[in-house]
Design a protein around this motif. Sequence first.
Motif, mmCIF file in Angstrom:
data_model
loop_
_atom_site.group_PDB
_atom_site.id
_atom_site.type_symbol
_atom_site.label_atom_id
_atom_site.label_comp_id
_atom_site.label_asym_id
_atom_site.label_seq_id
_atom_site.Cartn_x
_atom_site.Cartn_y
_atom_site.Cartn_z
ATOM 1 N N THR A 105 0.830 -1.202 0.000
ATOM 2 C CA THR A 105 0.000 0.000 0.000
ATOM 3 C C THR A 105 0.867 1.256 0.000
ATOM 4 O OG1 THR A 105 -1.778 -1.142 1.162
ATOM 5 C CG2 THR A 105 -1.769 1.267 1.273
ATOM 6 N N LEU A 106 1.882 1.268 0.864
ATOM 7 C CA LEU A 106 2.780 2.422 0.914
ATOM 8 C C LEU A 106 3.541 2.585 -0.403
ATOM 9 C CD1 LEU A 106 4.286 2.275 4.519
ATOM 10 C CD2 LEU A 106 2.774 4.012 3.578
ATOM 11 N N ALA A 107 3.956 1.477 -1.000
ATOM 12 C CA ALA A 107 4.687 1.551 -2.271
ATOM 13 C C ALA A 107 3.822 2.187 -3.357
ATOM 14 C CB ALA A 107 5.144 0.161 -2.693
ATOM 15 N N LEU A 108 2.579 1.722 -3.472
ATOM 16 C CA LEU A 108 1.676 2.272 -4.478
ATOM 17 C C LEU A 108 1.356 3.732 -4.200
ATOM 18 C CD1 LEU A 108 -0.779 -0.760 -4.784
ATOM 19 C CD2 LEU A 108 0.801 0.030 -6.560
ATOM 20 N N LEU A 109 1.073 4.019 -2.937
ATOM 21 C CA LEU A 109 0.652 5.365 -2.564
ATOM 22 C C LEU A 109 1.784 6.371 -2.750
ATOM 23 C CD1 LEU A 109 -1.320 7.364 -1.409
ATOM 24 C CD2 LEU A 109 -0.863 6.447 0.875
ATOM 25 N N LEU A 110 2.946 6.070 -2.226
ATOM 26 C CA LEU A 110 4.072 6.990 -2.364
ATOM 27 C C LEU A 110 4.539 7.081 -3.814
ATOM 28 C CD1 LEU A 110 6.038 6.013 0.856
ATOM 29 C CD2 LEU A 110 4.877 8.182 0.414
ATOM 30 N N GLY A 111 4.443 5.956 -4.541
ATOM 31 C CA GLY A 111 4.803 5.992 -5.955
ATOM 32 C C GLY A 111 3.934 6.957 -6.734
ATOM 33 N N LEU A 112 2.622 6.937 -6.458
ATOM 34 C CA LEU A 112 1.715 7.867 -7.134
ATOM 35 C C LEU A 112 1.998 9.309 -6.724
ATOM 36 C CD1 LEU A 112 -1.743 6.062 -6.954
ATOM 37 C CD2 LEU A 112 -0.446 6.588 -9.027
ATOM 38 N N LEU A 113 2.097 9.533 -5.428
ATOM 39 C CA LEU A 113 2.280 10.903 -4.935
ATOM 40 C C LEU A 113 3.581 11.519 -5.436
ATOM 41 C CD1 LEU A 113 1.000 10.433 -1.283
ATOM 42 C CD2 LEU A 113 -0.025 11.924 -3.006
ATOM 43 N N ARG A 114 4.611 10.706 -5.537
ATOM 44 C CA ARG A 114 5.911 11.240 -5.961
ATOM 45 C C ARG A 114 6.123 11.149 -7.467
ATOM 46 N NH1 ARG A 114 7.137 14.649 -2.361
ATOM 47 N NH2 ARG A 114 9.233 14.721 -3.270
ATOM 48 N N GLY A 115 5.063 10.791 -8.212
ATOM 49 C CA GLY A 115 5.115 10.845 -9.669
ATOM 50 C C GLY A 115 5.880 9.732 -10.345
ATOM 51 N N LEU A 116 6.032 8.589 -9.695
ATOM 52 C CA LEU A 116 6.868 7.535 -10.265
ATOM 53 C C LEU A 116 6.375 7.001 -11.611
ATOM 54 C CD1 LEU A 116 8.158 5.446 -7.235
ATOM 55 C CD2 LEU A 116 9.108 7.483 -8.323
#
Length: 330
Positions: A105-116
Amino acid sequence: MKSNVVVCYPVLPKHLAELQKAMPEAKIIDAGQENIAEKMFEADIFVGHAKVPVDWDAVTKAGRLRFIQSSAAGLDHCLVPSVIASDITVCSASGLFANQVAEQTLALLLGLLRGLPIFFRQMQTKDFTRRPTGDLHGKRIGIVGLGGNGRRMVPLLSGFKTEICATDFFPIQKPVEVAQLWEPQRLIELASRSDILILTLPLNSDTRRSIGAEVFDAMPNGSLLINVARGGVVNEPELIDALQSGQLGGAGLDVTATEPLPADSPLWSMDNVLITPHVGAQAAYRVDDTTRLACRNLRAYRKGQMLLNRVDKTLGFPAPDVQAILHKDW
C-alpha cells in the motif's frame, strides 16, 4: 480409514512434513494446481487456494469435504453458495500477510504521490525533466474495511501525520490513531472526506462493484484510490471514467477486475495509474507462515478447539475475535 488432507499451495517437503506432524493419522496429498480439481473429491480437509476451476457444487454434494483452510485472505475462490449452505468449516489466512499488504500500500501510494509512473516513463527515454510531486504528510485517508490488513496500515500511515477515518462491518476496537470508525453504510461520507481512499474490504455479494461512480464523485477532486483488496470490489469502467475525467487524480492497483489485466485496458497507458500484478501478500516466508497457521488449525480441528480465522460464511470473512493477527501466540 485415514483422512485425506489435500494440499494446493507451493509447499516444499519440509512443509508437507510439518502438516503430517500436525495430523499424523492423515494422508497428506500434494495435489498442486494441475491436479486439484480432481483431487478435491478425495479431500476430507483442503489446505490451500485452487486457482483453477473446481466444481465446488459437485464437491459439496459428494459430502466428503469437511474443512477448508485457505492459504489466501480472500475466499471468493471457494465460497460459492453450495459451500456457504453446507456444513463445511472454512478458515482463511486473513491478516497473515498484513505486513506485506501494508508495505505494498505504501509503495503504491508513495509511488503515485511522488510521480513515479511518469518518471519511470522518462527513464526509458533518458528524460531528466523535473516535475511537481505530491505529499503524503497531512493528507486525509479513508480505509474501507478495517480488518487485519487495514489495521496494520494505521500506525504506518499515522506516522505521516495523516488524519485517518475508516469503515468496517465490525466498527469496534477503534485504534487510537483512527479519528472515526463507522459502519459500512457511511461509505459515501468517508469518501467525501478522503484525499486518499484505501480499499481493504473482502469481496462478496454485497461488496462486488460497490466502489464506483457514486463513491468517486463523492471524493474530493484529484484524490487517489488504492486497491489492495480484490479487483472485483471496484466498478472498473467507472474507475476508468473517473481517472480520465480528472475526478480522481490517480489510482494504485495491486488487483484488477480481470487478472491478468487485459492488454487493451486503458489503465496500462495512464500516467496517473500504478499497477502491480497482485503481489501485495508476497513474502520470502509466506509459505512458512501459511504452513504454521495451517498446522495450528489442523491440531485445533482434531481436538475440537477454537480455530483461528474461522469464517462466518454468510459474511465471507472471520470476526475480529478469531483473526490470527490479533492472536500473538499462535
